[in-house]
Scaffold this active site. Structure first.
Site, mmCIF file in Angstrom:
data_model
loop_
_atom_site.group_PDB
_atom_site.id
_atom_site.type_symbol
_atom_site.label_atom_id
_atom_site.label_comp_id
_atom_site.label_asym_id
_atom_site.label_seq_id
_atom_site.Cartn_x
_atom_site.Cartn_y
_atom_site.Cartn_z
ATOM 1 N N ARG A 119 6.830 -4.237 -2.228
ATOM 2 C CA ARG A 119 7.065 -5.462 -2.997
ATOM 3 C C ARG A 119 7.893 -5.092 -4.232
ATOM 4 N NH1 ARG A 119 3.592 -8.440 -7.318
ATOM 5 N NH2 ARG A 119 5.040 -10.136 -7.681
ATOM 6 N N HIS A 150 10.439 -12.375 -11.440
ATOM 7 C CA HIS A 150 9.353 -11.625 -12.088
ATOM 8 C C HIS A 150 9.714 -11.531 -13.574
ATOM 9 C CE1 HIS A 150 5.942 -8.569 -11.300
ATOM 10 N NE2 HIS A 150 6.064 -8.645 -12.609
ATOM 11 N N GLU A 185 3.234 -14.602 -10.969
ATOM 12 C CA GLU A 185 2.285 -14.982 -12.017
ATOM 13 C C GLU A 185 2.818 -16.061 -12.963
ATOM 14 O OE1 GLU A 185 1.026 -11.380 -14.007
ATOM 15 O OE2 GLU A 185 0.111 -10.569 -12.205
ATOM 16 N N ASN A 217 -2.694 -11.544 -7.201
ATOM 17 C CA ASN A 217 -2.723 -10.405 -8.132
ATOM 18 C C ASN A 217 -4.082 -10.433 -8.809
ATOM 19 O OD1 ASN A 217 -0.032 -10.304 -7.412
ATOM 20 N ND2 ASN A 217 0.776 -10.568 -9.477
ATOM 21 N N TYR A 235 -6.884 -8.372 -11.213
ATOM 22 C CA TYR A 235 -7.205 -7.261 -12.118
ATOM 23 C C TYR A 235 -8.649 -7.287 -12.599
ATOM 24 C CZ TYR A 235 -2.346 -5.939 -11.948
ATOM 25 O OH TYR A 235 -1.118 -5.516 -11.483
ATOM 26 N N GLU A 257 -0.851 -7.485 -6.051
ATOM 27 C CA GLU A 257 -1.010 -6.515 -7.143
ATOM 28 C C GLU A 257 -2.487 -6.235 -7.347
ATOM 29 O OE1 GLU A 257 0.766 -7.260 -11.002
ATOM 30 O OE2 GLU A 257 2.583 -8.040 -10.048
HETATM 31 O O1 IFM Z 1 2.848 -4.935 -15.139
HETATM 32 C C1 IFM Z 1 2.260 -6.162 -14.827
HETATM 33 C C2 IFM Z 1 3.073 -6.914 -13.805
HETATM 34 O O2 IFM Z 1 4.387 -7.091 -14.211
HETATM 35 C C3 IFM Z 1 2.469 -8.276 -13.563
HETATM 36 N N1 IFM Z 1 1.066 -8.177 -13.260
HETATM 37 C C4 IFM Z 1 0.241 -7.351 -14.100
HETATM 38 C C5 IFM Z 1 0.860 -5.987 -14.292
HETATM 39 C C6 IFM Z 1 -0.020 -5.124 -15.214
HETATM 40 O O3 IFM Z 1 -0.142 -5.737 -16.453
#
Ligand code: IFM
Length: 451
Positions: free
Chosen positions: A78, A122, A167, A293, A295, A354
């Protein structure tokens, strides 16, 4: 308990990057300025004054990076396409040198047995479009569709699936509401048109991709939202936060409507920017897969002061990444099962576009980069993904963030997310222990589960 080796047959393994974070070469081959070039040049915006002018120099070193990916054994890479390389001023004819860069990269990836999965936006908007209002201007959505057509016409014969946006929530909040990211606007709730126009751009670009027989995805930053306590006021705050962070970007695309944002004093037309027919344009083309994505989860309590209808609460007693983000692998399972329960049959297959963590990695005197915390992080999240699959969520792939240590936006080079260490002074790449771990995992999974 299912684990990562139980991920389904045909599961696709990958890594993610983004153009401004790795390419450098910001003045080469006709690339125009992006909002990040301009923002990062402004004193006080980025830690240590770092910019993406060189970063990993991937624009010149891509053959080495493709070789690293080939050795890793991934199925999917990606990447993102830099709009200012294709249309230096955001409109008009495509820049042949910009297209040629991605053309060469795509051919090299395919020759290495890797399928490119490009993201079209992005966060590196051409500055010329920002000068006309950026994503606050409805016209940017139409410009995005034109740019999409130029890229898809050149690469669509070899690239089957495309991600429109990365995002849009983070871009709206950090870029337009809080001013932490480019373009550095501090509009708070008046930033909402930037969400709507990105989503409109998604819908218009998705139609362009569909017309060319290409698959469509979006990469949303999604978070399971947990009320801080069982007090109804915390529950109401969590509902309000969930609407803004998650549902604004999934209800619109999957259900063709916006969630109730009345807790923010917002009308259904988001203060007037939504025109009749817009939501049909956003949802109409549909999605072939939803990029997620993930986290961390978010813990939300009732507001303590006037303004927003929520306040963010600490997640306690969990490990933290170097960034300070809470590490909660089961939040990924919780998120995906929650999406399935909310959207049922309307939820398309899921790809994790992500997931990863920053660690203060260093090259040791013997030349190795041990990063046990990253291995633990990845293993935990992949096990959680397998648990979601075992609960019936249709998960098709996983791209870790990131292949390389890179430019972490307002944090500059202070946060290392890569499987590969980058010495930004010499550009030396050193695979970390997590690189070898991921390579072995991919090989083992493949040998156990027939494709
Ligand atoms: O680095 C970023 C990415 O560009 C978008 N998602 C989160 C990542 C970590 O912060």
């Amino acid at each position: 308990m299912p684990n990562r080796l139980d991920l389904p047959a045909g599961f696709r393994w990958g890594v993610s990057t983004a153009a401004y974070q790795i390419e450098g070469a910001v003045d080469e081959d006709g690339r125009g300025p992006s909002i990040w070039d301009v923002f990062a040049a402004r004193p006080g915006t980025v830690r240590d004054g770092d910019t993406g002018a060189v970063t990993c120099d991937h624009y010149h070193r891509w053959p080495e990076d493709v070789a690293l990916m080939q050795d890793l054994g991934i199925d999917t890479y990606r990447l993102s396409v830099a709009w200012p390389r294709i249309q230096p001023h955001g409109t008009g004819p495509a820049n042949p040198a910009g297209l040629a860069f991605y053309d060469r990269l795509v051919d090299a990836l395919l020759a290495a047995g890797i399928t490119p999965l490009p993201t079209l936006f992005h966060w590196d908007l051409p500055q010329a479009l920002e000068d006309d209002g950026g994503w606050l201007n409805r016209d940017t959505a139409y410009r995005f569709a034109e740019y999409t057509a130029a890229v898809a016409d050149r690469l669509g014969d070899r690239v089957p699936a495309w991600i429109t946006l990365n995002e849009p929530f983070v871009h709206m909040v950090y870029g337009y509401a809080l001013g932490i990211h480019a373009p550095g606007r501090t509009l708070m709730l008046d930033a909402l048109p930037a969400a709507h126009h990105q989503l409109l751009g998604h819908g218009l670009a998705a139609a362009v991709l569909r017309e060319r027989g290409l698959d469509v995805m979006i990469a949303n930053n999604l978070t399971p939202v947990r009320p801080a306590t069982d007090d109804p006021a915390d529950a109401a705050a969590a509902t309000a936060y969930d609407a803004l962070h998650n549902r604004l970007f999934t209800d619109s695309i999957l259900l063709g409507r916006y969630p109730d944002l009345s807790a923010y004093g917002m009308t259904e037309d988001l203060g007037g920017c939504v025109r009749p027919g817009d939501l049909a344009l956003i949802a109409g083309p549909g999605l072939d897969a939803l990029g997620v994505n993930y986290y961390n989860p978010t813990r939300i309590a009732a507001p303590t002061e006037p303004g927003l209808p929520f306040t963010e609460a600490e997640i306690e007693d969990v490990p933290r990444t170097a960034f300070g983000w809470p590490v909660v692998p089961d939040g990924l399972r919780e998120l995906l099962v929650g999406l399935r329960d909310r959207y049922g049959a309307t939820l398309p297959p899921i790809t994790i576009t992500e997931n990863g963590c920053s660690v203060a990695d260093e090259v040791h005197p013997d030349g190795t980069v041990p990063d046990p915390d990253r291995i633990t992080y990845l293993a935990g999240h992949l096990d959680a993904l397998a648990a979601a699959a075992a609960e019936g969520v249709d998960v098709r792939g996983y791209c870790t963030w990131s292949l390389l240590d890179n430019y972490e936006w307002a944090e500059g080079f202070s946060q290392r997310f890569g499987l590969v260490h980058v010495d930004f002074a010499t550009q030396k790449r050193t695979p970390k222990a997590s690189y070898g771990w991921y390579r072995d995992l991919i090989a083992t999974h493949r040998s156990q589960i027939p494709r």
